[in-house]
Design a protein around this motif. Structure first.
Motif: not given
Length: 164
Positions: A113-117, A156-164
């Protein structure tokens, strides 16, 4: 741009093309190129136990670009994107985004659900930072002088789903 395919298992024959892509980019030091090749070799030699995953974009036998990513041990839903690189002649033609979107799809399918770069703060890496920001990644942290004096690590981070 329509004839490409994705491959997920690196082959020994990929190593030369990957090395050339990384060196031609002008971004990576020799030591970093060695690390990237080590990750490929780890997956090739330890297919069943290696934690590294790959998205390789190719047209016939020519590698257009790739990503390397993996689950972050000790977390439940987080992945690191270790590398993303595109053939220098294909920059700014959307291939990086294609590889990134496929990487995100695989991570999401693996309950990530999370990606870090992480990347550098130097002017050389400004296009890299802009690429991540165009793809909805947000700055999560900045560690001063991490890589060198006046070369901060930007995470950097990105959340891949909205309901967490």
């Amino acid at each position: 741009m329509n004839n490409f395919t994705f491959r997920y298992e690196p082959k020994k024959t990929d190593l030369f093309q990957i090395k050339e892509i990384l060196k031609a980019s002008g971004f990576f030091k020799e030591s970093e190129v060695k690390i990237a090749l080590f990750l490929f070799e780890d997956k090739i030699n330890n297919k069943e136990t290696s934690t590294y995953q790959f998205v390789i974009l190719e047209d016939k036998d020519k590698i257009l670009g790739y990503s390397c990513f993996g689950f972050i041990d000790g977390t439940e839903t987080s992945f690191d994107l270790y590398w993303i690189a595109v053939n220098q002649n294909l920059k700014r033609k959307g291939f990086g985004t294609i590889i990134l979107k496929e990487t995100e799809r695989i991570i999401k399918n693996n309950k990530g659900f999370h990606i870090y770069i992480e990347t550098s703060s130097t002017p050389l890496y400004k296009p890299t930072r802009q690429f991540y920001e165009r793809n909805s990644y947000k700055i999560e942290a900045r560690i001063k002088d991490f890589y060198d004096i006046n070369d901060d690590k930007i995470i950097y981070s990105k959340k891949l789903i909205d309901d967490i």
